[in-house]
Design a protein around this motif. Structure first.
Motif, PDB file in Angstrom:
ATOM      1  N   MET A   1      15.127   1.125 -10.901  1.00  9.09           N
ATOM      2  CA  MET A   1      13.923   2.850 -10.352  1.00  9.09           C
ATOM      3  C   MET A   1      13.813   2.109  -8.435  1.00  9.09           C
ATOM      4  SD  MET A   1      12.213   5.634 -11.671  1.00  9.09           S
ATOM      5  CE  MET A   1      10.161   4.935 -11.027  1.00  9.09           C
ATOM      6  N   THR A   2      13.974   2.814  -7.943  1.00 11.04           N
ATOM      7  CA  THR A   2      13.540   1.975  -6.519  1.00 11.04           C
ATOM      8  C   THR A   2      12.303   2.458  -5.970  1.00 11.04           C
ATOM      9  OG1 THR A   2      14.463   4.025  -4.993  1.00 11.04           O
ATOM     10  CG2 THR A   2      16.139   2.348  -5.783  1.00 11.04           C
ATOM     11  N   ASP A   3      11.247   2.049  -5.406  1.00 10.89           N
ATOM     12  CA  ASP A   3      10.056   2.668  -5.193  1.00 10.89           C
ATOM     13  C   ASP A   3      10.272   3.279  -3.673  1.00 10.89           C
ATOM     14  OD1 ASP A   3       7.355   2.736  -4.155  1.00 10.89           O
ATOM     15  OD2 ASP A   3       7.635   0.480  -4.132  1.00 10.89           O
ATOM     16  N   LYS A   4       9.517   4.385  -3.807  1.00  3.93           N
ATOM     17  CA  LYS A   4       9.856   5.231  -2.454  1.00  3.93           C
ATOM     18  C   LYS A   4       8.863   5.200  -1.754  1.00  3.93           C
ATOM     19  CE  LYS A   4       7.048   9.659  -3.458  1.00  3.93           C
ATOM     20  NZ  LYS A   4       7.028  10.806  -3.834  1.00  3.93           N
ATOM     21  N   TYR A   5       7.338   3.841  -1.803  1.00  6.28           N
ATOM     22  CA  TYR A   5       6.891   4.063  -1.205  1.00  6.28           C
ATOM     23  C   TYR A   5       6.979   2.383  -0.395  1.00  6.28           C
ATOM     24  CZ  TYR A   5       3.826   7.918  -2.862  1.00  6.28           C
ATOM     25  OH  TYR A   5       3.628   8.916  -3.331  1.00  6.28           O
ATOM     26  N   ARG A   6       8.891   1.968  -1.057  1.00  2.00           N
ATOM     27  CA  ARG A   6       8.605   0.313  -0.599  1.00  2.00           C
ATOM     28  C   ARG A   6       8.751   0.054   1.201  1.00  2.00           C
ATOM     29  NH1 ARG A   6       7.152  -3.725  -2.972  1.00  2.00           N
ATOM     30  NH2 ARG A   6       5.813  -4.080  -0.907  1.00  2.00           N
ATOM     31  N   PRO A   7       9.107   0.712   1.663  1.00  2.00           N
ATOM     32  CA  PRO A   7       9.328   0.868   3.252  1.00  2.00           C
ATOM     33  C   PRO A   7       7.729   1.203   3.659  1.00  2.00           C
ATOM     34  CG  PRO A   7      10.985   2.498   3.078  1.00  2.00           C
ATOM     35  CD  PRO A   7      10.064   1.778   1.228  1.00  2.00           C
ATOM     36  N   LEU A   8       7.141   1.609   3.389  1.00  2.00           N
ATOM     37  CA  LEU A   8       5.188   2.060   3.765  1.00  2.00           C
ATOM     38  C   LEU A   8       4.424   0.447   3.346  1.00  2.00           C
ATOM     39  CD1 LEU A   8       3.951   4.040   5.350  1.00  2.00           C
ATOM     40  CD2 LEU A   8       2.852   4.520   3.181  1.00  2.00           C
ATOM     41  N   LYS A   9       4.667   0.129   2.265  1.00  2.00           N
ATOM     42  CA  LYS A   9       4.172  -1.138   1.436  1.00  2.00           C
ATOM     43  C   LYS A   9       4.767  -2.355   2.728  1.00  2.00           C
ATOM     44  CE  LYS A   9       3.853   0.365  -2.742  1.00  2.00           C
ATOM     45  NZ  LYS A   9       4.534   0.271  -4.282  1.00  2.00           N
ATOM     46  N   ASP A  10       5.899  -2.130   3.219  1.00  2.00           N
ATOM     47  CA  ASP A  10       5.799  -3.355   3.952  1.00  2.00           C
ATOM     48  C   ASP A  10       6.190  -3.161   5.414  1.00  2.00           C
ATOM     49  OD1 ASP A  10       8.655  -3.712   1.381  1.00  2.00           O
ATOM     50  OD2 ASP A  10       9.499  -3.237   2.700  1.00  2.00           O
ATOM     51  N   ALA A  11       5.919  -1.993   5.741  1.00  2.00           N
ATOM     52  CA  ALA A  11       5.075  -2.497   7.218  1.00  2.00           C
ATOM     53  C   ALA A  11       3.669  -2.481   6.981  1.00  2.00           C
ATOM     54  CB  ALA A  11       4.903  -0.854   7.504  1.00  2.00           C
ATOM     55  N   PHE A  12       2.341  -2.047   5.726  1.00  2.00           N
ATOM     56  CA  PHE A  12       1.725  -2.111   5.959  1.00  2.00           C
ATOM     57  C   PHE A  12       1.130  -3.730   5.255  1.00  2.00           C
ATOM     58  CE2 PHE A  12      -0.016   2.358   3.516  1.00  2.00           C
ATOM     59  CZ  PHE A  12      -0.017   2.948   5.127  1.00  2.00           C
ATOM     60  N   GLY A  13       1.978  -4.437   4.842  1.00  2.00           N
ATOM     61  CA  GLY A  13       1.709  -5.357   4.769  1.00  2.00           C
ATOM     62  C   GLY A  13       2.206  -6.715   5.670  1.00  2.00           C
ATOM     63  N   ARG A  14       2.779  -6.304   6.545  1.00  2.00           N
ATOM     64  CA  ARG A  14       2.946  -6.942   7.635  1.00  2.00           C
ATOM     65  C   ARG A  14       1.327  -7.545   8.271  1.00  2.00           C
ATOM     66  NH1 ARG A  14       7.324  -6.940   5.721  1.00  2.00           N
ATOM     67  NH2 ARG A  14       8.820  -8.521   6.009  1.00  2.00           N
ATOM     68  N   PHE A  15       0.435  -6.704   8.033  1.00  2.00           N
ATOM     69  CA  PHE A  15      -1.030  -7.048   8.609  1.00  2.00           C
ATOM     70  C   PHE A  15      -1.348  -8.076   7.647  1.00  2.00           C
ATOM     71  CE2 PHE A  15      -5.566  -6.164   8.562  1.00  2.00           C
ATOM     72  CZ  PHE A  15      -6.325  -6.546   9.768  1.00  2.00           C
ATOM     73  N   THR A  35      -8.932  -7.988  -7.966  1.00  2.00           N
ATOM     74  CA  THR A  35      -8.321  -7.893  -6.944  1.00  2.00           C
ATOM     75  C   THR A  35      -8.613  -7.428  -5.819  1.00  2.00           C
ATOM     76  OG1 THR A  35      -7.555 -10.471  -8.111  1.00  2.00           O
ATOM     77  CG2 THR A  35      -6.454  -9.669  -6.222  1.00  2.00           C
ATOM     78  N   VAL A  36      -8.588  -7.999  -4.642  1.00  2.00           N
ATOM     79  CA  VAL A  36      -9.025  -6.555  -3.614  1.00  2.00           C
ATOM     80  C   VAL A  36      -7.852  -7.564  -1.886  1.00  2.00           C
ATOM     81  CG1 VAL A  36     -10.369  -5.801  -1.768  1.00  2.00           C
ATOM     82  CG2 VAL A  36     -10.634  -4.747  -4.359  1.00  2.00           C
ATOM     83  N   ASN A  37      -6.807  -6.866  -1.308  1.00  2.00           N
ATOM     84  CA  ASN A  37      -6.991  -7.316   0.235  1.00  2.00           C
ATOM     85  C   ASN A  37      -7.458  -5.738   0.982  1.00  2.00           C
ATOM     86  OD1 ASN A  37      -5.236  -5.218  -0.157  1.00  2.00           O
ATOM     87  ND2 ASN A  37      -3.641  -6.983   0.934  1.00  2.00           N
ATOM     88  N   SER A  38      -7.697  -5.066   0.996  1.00  2.99           N
ATOM     89  CA  SER A  38      -8.608  -3.742   1.804  1.00  2.99           C
ATOM     90  C   SER A  38      -9.840  -4.024   2.442  1.00  2.99           C
ATOM     91  CB  SER A  38      -8.074  -2.526   0.957  1.00  2.99           C
ATOM     92  OG  SER A  38      -9.355  -2.855   0.188  1.00  2.99           O
ATOM     93  N   PHE A  39     -10.292  -5.502   1.308  1.00  2.00           N
ATOM     94  CA  PHE A  39     -11.970  -5.869   2.399  1.00  2.00           C
ATOM     95  C   PHE A  39     -11.498  -5.884   3.589  1.00  2.00           C
ATOM     96  CE2 PHE A  39     -14.940  -8.871   3.043  1.00  2.00           C
ATOM     97  CZ  PHE A  39     -16.425  -8.038   2.882  1.00  2.00           C
ATOM     98  N   TYR A 148      -2.768 -13.911   3.020  1.00  2.00           N
ATOM     99  CA  TYR A 148      -1.093 -12.960   1.956  1.00  2.00           C
ATOM    100  C   TYR A 148      -1.000 -12.099   3.027  1.00  2.00           C
ATOM    101  CZ  TYR A 148      -0.496  -9.603  -2.115  1.00  2.00           C
ATOM    102  OH  TYR A 148       0.667  -9.103  -2.659  1.00  2.00           O
ATOM    103  N   PHE A 149       0.282 -12.430   2.887  1.00  2.00           N
ATOM    104  CA  PHE A 149       1.120 -11.368   3.470  1.00  2.00           C
ATOM    105  C   PHE A 149       2.435 -11.047   3.173  1.00  2.00           C
ATOM    106  CE2 PHE A 149       4.733 -11.727   7.417  1.00  2.00           C
ATOM    107  CZ  PHE A 149       4.140 -11.621   8.381  1.00  2.00           C
ATOM    108  N   ALA A 150       3.237  -9.683   3.236  1.00  2.00           N
ATOM    109  CA  ALA A 150       3.971  -9.353   2.483  1.00  2.00           C
ATOM    110  C   ALA A 150       4.306  -9.557   1.329  1.00  2.00           C
ATOM    111  CB  ALA A 150       5.430  -9.495   4.146  1.00  2.00           C
ATOM    112  N   SER A 151       3.463  -9.403   0.503  1.00  2.00           N
ATOM    113  CA  SER A 151       3.333  -9.636  -1.207  1.00  2.00           C
ATOM    114  C   SER A 151       3.492 -10.657  -1.005  1.00  2.00           C
ATOM    115  CB  SER A 151       4.694  -8.375  -1.010  1.00  2.00           C
ATOM    116  OG  SER A 151       4.835  -7.565  -0.558  1.00  2.00           O
ATOM    117  N   ASN A 152       3.007 -11.534  -0.274  1.00  4.76           N
ATOM    118  CA  ASN A 152       2.997 -13.256  -0.924  1.00  4.76           C
ATOM    119  C   ASN A 152       1.946 -13.730  -0.611  1.00  4.76           C
ATOM    120  OD1 ASN A 152       5.843 -13.716  -2.365  1.00  4.76           O
ATOM    121  ND2 ASN A 152       6.307 -12.725  -1.031  1.00  4.76           N
TER     122      ASN A 152
END
Ligand SMILES: Cc1cc2nc3c(=O)[nH]c(=O)nc-3n(C[C@H](O)[C@H](O)[C@H](O)COP(=O)(O)O)c2cc1C
Length: 158
Positions: A1-15, A35-39, A148-152
């Motif tokens: 199943m595709t994640d409809k939020y993937r494009p937004l997550k990919d953009a947020f993940g560039r930070f 575990t948190v990266n929004s701090f 942490y960058f782009a889910s890695n």
């Protein structure tokens, strides 16, 4: 199943971010860690920080019921802890791994920096709540951060 939020997550993940573990005790006195990266730091006077908690997290009611939290910034060699407290692997946090400062909330003994925080505001924000904390005690050490960058993690050790 595709994640409809993937494009937004990919953009947020560039930070690029660091990784922290937010900690508290629940109503029964059980240790809670996530575990948190929004701090982020917010203010110097008074000293304020914030992080964002997912409304659906299993730790949600514990943090909402606590008037304080601890923040531990992870070092580069603490990827195992990041995975553990994201519930991907390993056991929950233990008393042997934490210490207590002012507030009664735990802080990881092993850390790059630590903050003991009194909750001063909670703001609803979509599917998250923003937990603003006043820092009552902190420390920092020399060392490399976990990045942490782009889910890695960087560098990606996989
Ligand atoms: C790198 C990384 C950063 C994360 N950042 C946050 C965050 O800022 N806020 C949050 O609520 N969850 C964040 N999470 C998710 C939580 O750590 C955890 O995986 C999620 O709450 C699911 O746990 P649960 O099944 O116990 O609810 C992050 C996970 C990872 C791996």
């Amino acid at each position: 199943m595709t994640d409809k939020y993937r494009p937004l997550k990919d953009a947020f993940g560039r930070f690029v971010t660091g990784i922290v573990v937010a900690t508290c005790k629940d109503a029964d006195g059980k240790l809670i860690a996530i575990t948190v990266n929004s701090f982020t730091s917010v203010s110097l006077e008074p000293p304020l920080v914030l992080w964002c908690l997912d409304n659906r997290a299993s730790t949600y009611s514990a943090f909402m019921g606590s008037d304080s939290y601890g923040i531990s910034i992870l070092r580069a060699d603490q990827r195992t802890e990041s995975d553990r407290f994201a519930r991907y692997a390993g056991p929950p946090v233990t008393e042997a791994e934490v210490e207590y400062w002012n507030s009664g909330s735990p802080i990881l003994k092993d850390r790059l920096a630590g903050f003991d925080c009194k909750v001063v505001a909670r703001h609803d924000a979509g599917d998250h709540v923003i937990l603003v904390g006043e820092v009552t005690k902190f420390d920092s050490a020399e060392g490399e951060p976990l990045i942490y960058f782009a889910s890695n993690y960087i560098p990606d050790s996989e």
